[in-house]
Design a protein around this motif. Structure first.
Motif, short mmCIF file in Angstrom:
data_model
loop_
_atom_site.label_atom_id
_atom_site.label_comp_id
_atom_site.label_asym_id
_atom_site.label_seq_id
_atom_site.Cartn_x
_atom_site.Cartn_y
_atom_site.Cartn_z
N LEU A 88 51.72 80.50 94.11
CA LEU A 88 53.16 80.18 94.15
C LEU A 88 53.43 78.85 93.43
O LEU A 88 54.46 78.70 92.74
CB LEU A 88 53.66 80.15 95.60
CG LEU A 88 53.63 81.52 96.31
CD1 LEU A 88 54.00 81.37 97.78
CD2 LEU A 88 54.57 82.52 95.62
N ALA A 89 52.51 77.89 93.58
CA ALA A 89 52.69 76.60 92.90
C ALA A 89 52.59 76.78 91.38
O ALA A 89 53.37 76.18 90.62
CB ALA A 89 51.63 75.61 93.40
N LEU A 90 51.68 77.64 90.97
CA LEU A 90 51.51 77.93 89.54
C LEU A 90 52.81 78.52 89.00
O LEU A 90 53.29 78.15 87.92
CB LEU A 90 50.39 78.95 89.40
CG LEU A 90 49.49 78.91 88.18
CD1 LEU A 90 48.82 77.56 88.05
CD2 LEU A 90 48.41 80.00 88.32
N ARG A 91 53.37 79.44 89.76
CA ARG A 91 54.62 80.10 89.37
C ARG A 91 55.74 79.06 89.18
O ARG A 91 56.48 79.11 88.19
CB ARG A 91 55.00 81.10 90.45
CG ARG A 91 56.37 81.69 90.28
CD ARG A 91 56.69 82.60 91.45
NE ARG A 91 57.97 83.24 91.24
CZ ARG A 91 59.14 82.69 91.51
NH1 ARG A 91 59.19 81.46 92.04
NH2 ARG A 91 60.24 83.34 91.27
N GLU A 92 55.84 78.10 90.09
CA GLU A 92 56.89 77.08 89.99
C GLU A 92 56.75 76.28 88.70
O GLU A 92 57.74 76.00 88.03
CB GLU A 92 56.85 76.13 91.20
CG GLU A 92 57.32 76.76 92.51
CD GLU A 92 58.64 77.52 92.35
OE1 GLU A 92 59.63 76.91 91.90
OE2 GLU A 92 58.68 78.72 92.68
N ALA B 148 58.96 76.05 82.32
CA ALA B 148 58.67 75.92 80.88
C ALA B 148 59.56 76.89 80.08
O ALA B 148 60.13 77.81 80.65
CB ALA B 148 57.19 76.25 80.65
N PRO B 149 59.70 76.68 78.75
CA PRO B 149 60.51 77.62 77.95
C PRO B 149 59.78 78.95 77.71
O PRO B 149 58.57 78.95 77.46
CB PRO B 149 60.71 76.88 76.62
CG PRO B 149 59.87 75.66 76.66
CD PRO B 149 59.19 75.55 77.98
N LEU C 225 55.48 83.68 78.27
CA LEU C 225 55.31 82.24 78.07
C LEU C 225 54.52 82.02 76.78
O LEU C 225 53.45 82.60 76.61
CB LEU C 225 54.50 81.70 79.26
CG LEU C 225 54.47 80.21 79.48
CD1 LEU C 225 55.86 79.67 79.75
CD2 LEU C 225 53.55 79.90 80.66
N PRO C 226 55.04 81.20 75.84
CA PRO C 226 54.25 80.91 74.63
C PRO C 226 52.88 80.35 75.01
O PRO C 226 52.76 79.62 75.99
CB PRO C 226 55.10 79.87 73.90
CG PRO C 226 56.48 80.06 74.41
CD PRO C 226 56.33 80.51 75.84
N ALA D 231 52.03 74.08 80.21
CA ALA D 231 52.01 74.87 81.45
C ALA D 231 51.11 76.09 81.27
O ALA D 231 50.32 76.44 82.16
CB ALA D 231 53.42 75.29 81.83
N ALA D 232 51.23 76.75 80.10
CA ALA D 232 50.42 77.95 79.85
C ALA D 232 48.94 77.60 79.77
O ALA D 232 48.09 78.29 80.33
CB ALA D 232 50.87 78.63 78.55
#
Ligand code: AKG
Ligand code: FE2
Length: 227
Positions: free
Chosen positions: A15-19, A24-25, A46-47, A52-53
């Motif tokens: 869930l934290a990863l998802r947030e 991010a764009p 996600l690029p 983040a990716a």
């Protein structure tokens, strides 16, 4: 063979990863589609080169490398770098089959897709629709596990993601080439491995029958696997 690994990531970590990811764009999901899939696909991705990716990919790769059930079931040879997608209301991915061969963007290496996986980063109660429906010889079955779970399924299967009608579904998805190309052989190795693990726990690793089954497992691997 299709398996669900319920705790690839601890739910809180998923869930934290998802947030972090949703902040991010994102771009149109058709960046990684083959010609056929592009028609069916309506989602966002996600690029690959954003912070983040990169961070999330590393976390998923670590979790995969440390998960005994994943390693035993997939016998991974090369894992395509994990990607991330999201579907909001009206978005879906119609029935398709994943491309047989993909180019690893980093190494330029060709990967044969034996197994496909979705790692869910949203709890099932937080969106409506969005089931991953996988066809096998017995018909279609819908899956919608909670955050942190991974669904591992043959890349040869027709599959689709039902339209999301409320909320949002955020996931990681990936493909991999297995050391054992043949799915039936891989499934038998997994069954044998699971039995050996259980018998080892109850009888000990030096029990004569445990030793013989362990020997059988490794000798089948020698016959069937490409290292
Ligand atoms: O979103 C998913 O669970 C599956 C995605 C998928 O099938 C694909 O990208 O080929
Ligand atoms: Fe797919």
């Amino acid at each position: 063979m299709l398996i669900v690994i319920p705790d690839l990531l601890p739910r809180a970590e998923a869930l934290a990863l998802r947030e972090r990811l949703i902040a991010a764009p994102w771009v149109d999901g058709n960046v990684t589609s083959g010609a056929g899939a592009a028609l069916a696909k309506k989602n966002r991705q996600l690029p690959e080169d954003g912070d983040a990716a990169i961070e999330a990919r590393a976390a998923i790769t670590r979790a995969l490398a440390g998960n005994a059930q994943f390693l035993a079931a997939a016998l991974p040879r090369t894992v395509f770098p994990p990607l991330f997608n999201r579907y909001g209301p009206g978005e879906r991915f119609g029935a398709h089959v994943d491309n047989a061969i993909r180019l690893d963007p980093g190494s330029g290496q060709r990967i044969r897709t034996d197994l496909s996986a979705t790692i869910f980063l949203t709890d099932a109660v937080d969106y409506e629709g969005g089931d991953l429906v996988i066809e096998d010889e017995f018909g279609g079955r819908a899956y919608k596990p909670d955050a942190g779970s991974m669904l591992l399924y043959p890349s040869s299967s027709l599959h689709r993601v039902a339209e999301v009608t409320k909320g949002e579904r955020v996931s990681c998805f990936l493909w991999l080439e297995s050391m054992v190309q043949d799915g039936a052989a891989r499934a038998m190795l997994y069954d044998l491995d699971q039995s050996v693990q259980r018998l080892t726990a109850s009888l000990g690793a030096d029990d004569a029958e445990v030793l013989r089954l362990t020997q059988l497992y490794h000798n089948l691997m020698r016959r069937w696997a490409t290292a």
